[in-house]
Design an enzyme around this catalytic site. Sequence first.
Site, short mmCIF file in Angstrom:
data_model
loop_
_atom_site.label_atom_id
_atom_site.label_comp_id
_atom_site.label_asym_id
_atom_site.label_seq_id
_atom_site.Cartn_x
_atom_site.Cartn_y
_atom_site.Cartn_z
N ASP A 226 5.67 -2.88 -5.06
CA ASP A 226 6.13 -1.26 -5.73
C ASP A 226 6.34 -0.38 -4.46
OD1 ASP A 226 6.00 0.48 -7.76
OD2 ASP A 226 4.15 1.02 -7.82
N PHE B 126 -4.55 3.33 -9.82
CA PHE B 126 -5.73 3.32 -9.89
C PHE B 126 -6.91 4.02 -9.63
CE2 PHE B 126 -3.60 -0.88 -9.30
CZ PHE B 126 -3.98 -1.64 -10.24
N GLY B 127 -6.46 5.49 -9.58
CA GLY B 127 -7.45 6.43 -9.36
C GLY B 127 -7.09 7.72 -8.66
N GLY C 188 -3.15 8.19 -8.29
CA GLY C 188 -2.18 6.92 -8.28
C GLY C 188 -2.48 6.18 -9.42
N VAL D 102 -6.78 10.56 -5.33
CA VAL D 102 -7.00 10.52 -3.70
C VAL D 102 -7.32 12.00 -3.44
CG1 VAL D 102 -5.63 10.24 -1.77
CG2 VAL D 102 -4.99 8.53 -3.68
#
Length: 854
Positions: free
Chosen positions: A692, A580-581, A578, A583
């Site tokens: 979003d 921000f990082g 994603g 999963v």
Amino acid sequence: MMLVLMMLIERPSILLLLTFLLAQPCILHLTESSNNFTDQSALLAFKSKISFGPNDTVFSAGNWSTITNFCEWFGVSCSRRRQRVTALNLSYMGIRGTISPHIGNLSFLISLNLRNNSFYGFLPHEISHLRRLRKLQLSNNLLEGTIPPTVHNCQKLRYFSLEGNKLNGTIPSSLSNMSSLEFLNLETNSFTGPFPLAIFNLSSLMAIFITENHFSGTLPIDLCSHCPHLRILYISFNEFSDHCQIKGQIPMGIGSLKNLNTLLLNGNSLTGTIPSTIGGLESLQRLYLDENKIEGFIPEQLCQIKNLGELSLSNNRISGYIPDCIGNLNLLQRLNLSSNQLSSSIPSNLWSIENLLFLDLSWNSLSGPVSPNLRNVDVIEYINLSHNQITGNVPSIIGSFESLRYLDLSKNSFQGDIPQSFGQLKGLDQLDLSNNNLSGEIPKSLEANPYLKYLNLSFNKLSGEIPFNGPFANFTAESFIGNEALCGNPIFGVPPCTSPSSHGSRVKQILLIYIVPVIASLIIFAALVTMLRRDRQCNMHIPSLPITLPEVDHRMISYQELCHGTNNFCESNLLGIGGFGFVYKGILSDGTIVAVKVLNRQLEGAFRSFDAECKVLRSIRHRNLVKVISTCSTPEFRALVLQYMSNGSLERWLYAHNYCLNLVQRVSIMVDVALALEYLHNGRSESVVHCDLKPSNILLDKDLVAHVGDFGIAKILVENDTTQTQTIGTIGYIAPEYGSEGRVSTKGDIYSYGIILLEVFTRKKPTDKSFVGELNMRQWIASFPDRMKVVDDGLLNIEDGRDVTAMKTILSPVLELGLRCSEELPDERLDIKDVVTQINKIKLAILGNRNNGV
């Protein structure tokens, strides 16, 4: 009494005054009735010019007749006190007819919206009588003639749209006197002559569209220097000449438009170079200069436009190299530099643009190899490097570009083998590697690409057997011509393959019996050593006690538990990446399957986002939102433990070829999403804006119930504070006012919902490559009078047994709801409560029809 009468007789003026006062209420009532009668008569005269109206709800019995109050007629809005018509909205009704000149008698009219119908004939001059008019929307009709020169009398007009008609003649210069004008849309008509340059000096102007006409002349050297609020400037596909003041060049003053969001100057005859001042367009998100005669280099200052999401300079005469700094444009999603004279190599950091979806560098003179440091670009869907002079091997890492659908490397000097990893490109539908120096065999792994529709490997130096399973059953000899050493099925125009020699068989036998087992044993041993090492490192760095954020009241989960539950965050457990990082799929100690969202601490602002996200998520609970089970935090590690969704994302179900949602499932999913938004917008003391919303953020559980996720970036709206500019969202789903003004509101989520609703039932992304130039998804759908023609064929095939009329009755309101939610102006979009009501009605209608056997 007699005394009073005698006084009145002696003073007649008093008698007259008393008579007037007694009669005044009657006079006012008669005047008001007369004015109301004027509005009613004007509406009935308007109706009399309608020759065809397929929608029965517009002019049905009891509606638009004197039986009922005209303020209750479909599409009519009135003021409360005076009961005068203030708005007339009959958009998207399929109406055919002319616009009656009696429209000018609606003197209190503020908004007139007749777009997307079949009104023909001339635009009546009487529209100029509407002095209170603020919005005039007549786009996508069949109107002819010219714009009335007296239209400038509508001094309060803010929104003026005539797009997509057949209007001829010149633009009246009097438009430049409309001091309140904010939005002007004249694209796709047949206007001729010079465009009135004084219009560019309107200080109120926010957006101007004059594309696809026959305007001539030059662009002013101080283009829009007096337009401080300008956000969108479309001047594409006209005939602006290359002489006079500026010799057809892009004005140097263009950089003064600090608030400009979109600049389209493509399809003209602009010459000269791209001015270095273009770096001053600090708010710009879309820049299209393609199909001109622009020369010179790509200026380094272009890299200063940090918010740039789309850049197209194709079909010009631009030379030199691609600036290295272009890799710093982290928000770039579309890059088209094709059909120029660019040379040198492709900058290696271009491949570091994380959001890149579309890359076209074809028809240039680019040379050298593709960077050996090429990294995985997860989201890219389209790559075209054809017709260049690129050398070296085809990078095998391209096989990990899981979203890739189109790859064209033809007409270059690539050498070596075709990577076996290309068999991993499950979504690939077009592959062109023709006219290179590729050698070796055609990988049999390509048989695992069942949706590969087009393959061209011609004119290389390939050898060996042509595969025959999977998509190869549909290819012809044209895909393989010009490779002299190929063999296989004669339908491919090649000789049959001979049986392998006994020597070759002996070598294979030795490999299988002796060498392969030894190698396999070494690999297994190395893997065991690595796992033991990683497990020891994990234990060394894991705190002995569970660590969670103290303000979050959830189950406490330690880093150690997450480490073991995800097999040390093994790549095989990776579900996705994603903003921000990463999963991962994990299993907690009690057997609960979860999704672990681990923040990348190297990303700027990631931990700050995590803390803000937790504050929001602490109190959010809803059946249709992804549940946050817990959080975990150490000085160097932060993660969210989320509810696991076994059926993945809505995007996966829409575009994976082995899935297809039926009618009930699609509507049910959109009901779930609407309910989630209603809770975010209205279910708490402060509204939460998602910002979003898109199909990849809509996850499905085992029962295909939709859960909206990734709303951690949402901002809590505080009174009088609704602006943020940190993120531009996702192109295609982001509301126009967010891109142009940075305005965040719940209406932006409604826009995203409308786009997704249209996408779900057409199975077309808003960024689909068929939507080029000014054509977007809404315009494409609205261009079909029969909306069934835009519906996903897969859905129609599934519902083949359902009555066609019933399907149309159901699907037309669905598409209409999507169009209403995605209106360009925020105030014209529905509220989420109304969306929930309408989508629920549609679902109930489907279930009712199904229960009745329809």
